[in-house]
Scaffold this motif. Sequence first.
Motif, PDB file in Angstrom:
ATOM      1  N   TRP A  52       0.703  -1.176  -0.057  1.00  0.00           N
ATOM      2  CA  TRP A  52       0.033  -0.038   0.112  1.00  0.00           C
ATOM      3  C   TRP A  52       0.985   1.389  -0.023  1.00  0.00           C
ATOM      4  CZ3 TRP A  52       0.006   3.556   3.635  1.00  0.00           C
ATOM      5  CH2 TRP A  52      -0.768   4.887   3.899  1.00  0.00           C
ATOM      6  N   HIS A  53       1.898   1.356   0.932  1.00  0.00           N
ATOM      7  CA  HIS A  53       2.749   2.394   1.040  1.00  0.00           C
ATOM      8  C   HIS A  53       3.431   2.689  -0.349  1.00  0.00           C
ATOM      9  CE1 HIS A  53       5.873   4.854   2.567  1.00  0.00           C
ATOM     10  NE2 HIS A  53       4.954   5.091   3.636  1.00  0.00           N
ATOM     11  N   ARG A  54       4.011   1.938  -0.990  1.00  0.00           N
ATOM     12  CA  ARG A  54       4.675   1.882  -2.293  1.00  0.00           C
ATOM     13  C   ARG A  54       3.913   2.435  -3.208  1.00  0.00           C
ATOM     14  NH1 ARG A  54       9.307  -1.122  -4.249  1.00  0.00           N
ATOM     15  NH2 ARG A  54       9.073  -2.255  -2.301  1.00  0.00           N
ATOM     16  N   ARG A  55       2.526   2.002  -3.260  1.00  0.00           N
ATOM     17  CA  ARG A  55       1.487   2.335  -4.406  1.00  0.00           C
ATOM     18  C   ARG A  55       1.165   3.808  -3.999  1.00  0.00           C
ATOM     19  NH1 ARG A  55      -1.357  -1.722  -3.548  1.00  0.00           N
ATOM     20  NH2 ARG A  55      -3.016  -0.346  -2.236  1.00  0.00           N
ATOM     21  N   ILE A  88       4.329  16.729   5.897  1.00  0.00           N
ATOM     22  CA  ILE A  88       4.740  15.239   6.183  1.00  0.00           C
ATOM     23  C   ILE A  88       3.873  14.647   7.322  1.00  0.00           C
ATOM     24  CG2 ILE A  88       6.661  14.123   6.769  1.00  0.00           C
ATOM     25  CD1 ILE A  88       8.379  16.290   5.401  1.00  0.00           C
ATOM     26  N   ARG A  89       3.633  15.418   8.139  1.00  0.00           N
ATOM     27  CA  ARG A  89       2.910  14.827   9.361  1.00  0.00           C
ATOM     28  C   ARG A  89       1.470  14.473   9.052  1.00  0.00           C
ATOM     29  NH1 ARG A  89      -0.980  16.040  12.462  1.00  0.00           N
ATOM     30  NH2 ARG A  89      -1.592  17.758  11.573  1.00  0.00           N
ATOM     31  N   GLN A  90       0.794  14.893   8.032  1.00  0.00           N
ATOM     32  CA  GLN A  90      -0.379  14.396   7.976  1.00  0.00           C
ATOM     33  C   GLN A  90      -0.282  12.961   6.914  1.00  0.00           C
ATOM     34  OE1 GLN A  90      -2.618  17.615   5.637  1.00  0.00           O
ATOM     35  NE2 GLN A  90      -2.735  18.762   7.536  1.00  0.00           N
ATOM     36  N   ARG A  91       0.833  13.183   6.294  1.00  0.00           N
ATOM     37  CA  ARG A  91       1.259  11.679   5.489  1.00  0.00           C
ATOM     38  C   ARG A  91       1.394  10.452   6.347  1.00  0.00           C
ATOM     39  NH1 ARG A  91       0.158  12.278   0.384  1.00  0.00           N
ATOM     40  NH2 ARG A  91       0.322  14.584  -0.327  1.00  0.00           N
ATOM     41  N   ALA A  96       0.167   5.714   9.496  1.00  0.00           N
ATOM     42  CA  ALA A  96      -0.361   5.316  11.081  1.00  0.00           C
ATOM     43  C   ALA A  96      -1.964   4.652  11.035  1.00  0.00           C
ATOM     44  CB  ALA A  96      -0.512   6.371  12.127  1.00  0.00           C
ATOM     45  N   ALA A  97      -2.846   4.978  10.279  1.00  0.00           N
ATOM     46  CA  ALA A  97      -4.202   4.582  10.244  1.00  0.00           C
ATOM     47  C   ALA A  97      -4.297   3.298   9.474  1.00  0.00           C
ATOM     48  CB  ALA A  97      -5.155   5.675   9.262  1.00  0.00           C
ATOM     49  N   GLU A  98      -3.501   3.030   8.545  1.00  0.00           N
ATOM     50  CA  GLU A  98      -3.381   1.833   7.806  1.00  0.00           C
ATOM     51  C   GLU A  98      -3.021   0.539   8.668  1.00  0.00           C
ATOM     52  OE1 GLU A  98      -4.023   0.784   4.755  1.00  0.00           O
ATOM     53  OE2 GLU A  98      -5.140   2.871   4.657  1.00  0.00           O
ATOM     54  N   THR A  99      -2.267   0.979  10.112  1.00  0.00           N
ATOM     55  CA  THR A  99      -1.555  -0.034  10.793  1.00  0.00           C
ATOM     56  C   THR A  99      -2.732  -0.171  11.970  1.00  0.00           C
ATOM     57  OG1 THR A  99      -0.566   1.514  12.340  1.00  0.00           O
ATOM     58  CG2 THR A  99       0.574   1.131  10.547  1.00  0.00           C
ATOM     59  N   VAL A 100      -3.934   0.233  11.933  1.00  0.00           N
ATOM     60  CA  VAL A 100      -4.827  -0.140  13.230  1.00  0.00           C
ATOM     61  C   VAL A 100      -5.258  -1.423  13.101  1.00  0.00           C
ATOM     62  CG1 VAL A 100      -7.091   0.533  14.069  1.00  0.00           C
ATOM     63  CG2 VAL A 100      -5.465   2.525  13.096  1.00  0.00           C
ATOM     64  N   GLU A 101      -5.624  -2.038  11.863  1.00  0.00           N
ATOM     65  CA  GLU A 101      -6.271  -3.456  11.797  1.00  0.00           C
ATOM     66  C   GLU A 101      -5.114  -4.175  12.250  1.00  0.00           C
ATOM     67  OE1 GLU A 101      -8.484  -6.433   9.155  1.00  0.00           O
ATOM     68  OE2 GLU A 101      -8.323  -4.453   8.236  1.00  0.00           O
ATOM     69  N   PRO A 102      -4.038  -4.419  11.499  1.00  0.00           N
ATOM     70  CA  PRO A 102      -3.016  -5.293  11.898  1.00  0.00           C
ATOM     71  C   PRO A 102      -2.556  -5.275  13.398  1.00  0.00           C
ATOM     72  CG  PRO A 102      -2.158  -3.886  10.543  1.00  0.00           C
ATOM     73  CD  PRO A 102      -3.462  -3.681  10.569  1.00  0.00           C
ATOM     74  N   LEU A 210      -9.705   1.188  20.229  1.00  0.00           N
ATOM     75  CA  LEU A 210      -8.930   1.442  21.214  1.00  0.00           C
ATOM     76  C   LEU A 210      -7.408   1.785  20.573  1.00  0.00           C
ATOM     77  CD1 LEU A 210      -9.649  -1.330  23.760  1.00  0.00           C
ATOM     78  CD2 LEU A 210      -9.831   1.234  24.292  1.00  0.00           C
ATOM     79  N   VAL A 211      -6.956   1.160  19.709  1.00  0.00           N
ATOM     80  CA  VAL A 211      -6.107   1.397  18.831  1.00  0.00           C
ATOM     81  C   VAL A 211      -5.547   2.952  18.208  1.00  0.00           C
ATOM     82  CG1 VAL A 211      -4.314   0.778  16.839  1.00  0.00           C
ATOM     83  CG2 VAL A 211      -5.042  -1.028  18.448  1.00  0.00           C
ATOM     84  N   ARG A 212      -6.999   3.245  17.631  1.00  0.00           N
ATOM     85  CA  ARG A 212      -7.026   4.600  17.041  1.00  0.00           C
ATOM     86  C   ARG A 212      -6.988   5.571  18.229  1.00  0.00           C
ATOM     87  NH1 ARG A 212     -11.563   1.925  14.365  1.00  0.00           N
ATOM     88  NH2 ARG A 212     -10.869   1.470  12.131  1.00  0.00           N
ATOM     89  N   GLU A 213      -7.428   5.403  19.574  1.00  0.00           N
ATOM     90  CA  GLU A 213      -7.555   6.219  20.295  1.00  0.00           C
ATOM     91  C   GLU A 213      -5.966   6.345  21.005  1.00  0.00           C
ATOM     92  OE1 GLU A 213     -10.505   4.816  23.036  1.00  0.00           O
ATOM     93  OE2 GLU A 213     -12.009   5.748  21.839  1.00  0.00           O
ATOM     94  N   HIS A 214      -5.277   5.254  20.817  1.00  0.00           N
ATOM     95  CA  HIS A 214      -3.692   5.153  21.436  1.00  0.00           C
ATOM     96  C   HIS A 214      -2.987   6.210  20.400  1.00  0.00           C
ATOM     97  CE1 HIS A 214       0.040   4.019  22.687  1.00  0.00           C
ATOM     98  NE2 HIS A 214       0.394   3.487  21.329  1.00  0.00           N
TER      99      HIS A 214
END
Length: 274
Positions: A52-55, A88-91, A96-102, A210-214
């Motif tokens: 995903w990140h590469r694309r 950059i911070r927004q990107r 980070a949002a892509e890592t929530v589920e895993p 809970l992960v999103r809130e963290h």
Amino acid sequence: MTLAILLVACTATRLAYNQAPTLSYWWIDRHVDLTDTQTAQTREDLKAFFQWHRRQELPAYASLLRQWQTMAVDQVSPAQACAQFEDIRQRLERAAAETVEPFARLALQLTPEQLENLKKQQAESNEDFEKDFLRGSPQQRLNKRLDKAVERSESFYGKLSPAQRDLLRDWLQQSPFDPQRTQAERLRRQADLLQTIRDAQATPAKAEQLVREHIARIRQSPEPSYHTYNQALVRQGCAQFATLHNATTAEQRANAVRVLKGYEDDLRTLSAQR
């Protein structure tokens, strides 16, 4: 010589990114000592994330690097520097949002023994931070920060003059950076992570929330004083960057353009790979 250095840097960048899934796996495994089942799932999750990140992200970063090449030949204001920082911070938040589920999936599988291993790794990280920023005399700590700042700057501009080094030293002396306050926030985040995992295991249906809130509490500390402190650090960092850049020579700026162009080419090459 300059061409050879740039070629080595480009090769290193591409190699590092292509190895990122493996390096990320090793980092996670060192922190929690994954089981065989967790290893298989984690490797798949990392593979999917970097695909995903590469694309999605690398082309955007390549475009930013092209924009920075145009900016590098001119004077830069602190406001312009902060605008780029915010982009950059927004990107990074998108990533980070892509890592929530895993992350949530792994959190539900961690054993008490693995959490103890995580706490041990956190303690080692805190020891490293203390060595880097809290030990030695104020002058020794300043010199260490100056060496790192010079190294980062010279990776773009080439050799700094004594006057430019003095400029960096002056800015670092004026910086609001407080290692004790920064360490306190690190400890808060570490405790927050452990509690998030425990809360997720107690209420699996809410794990992703809970992960999103963290992650949100990493983005903006619940401690108002730390948020104010962090904003001051950002503003000072933007002003420091702009001041140094505006003190560079035409040759140094040309070197920065070459470096940025090399990174842009790297990212475009990497994003084209599947």
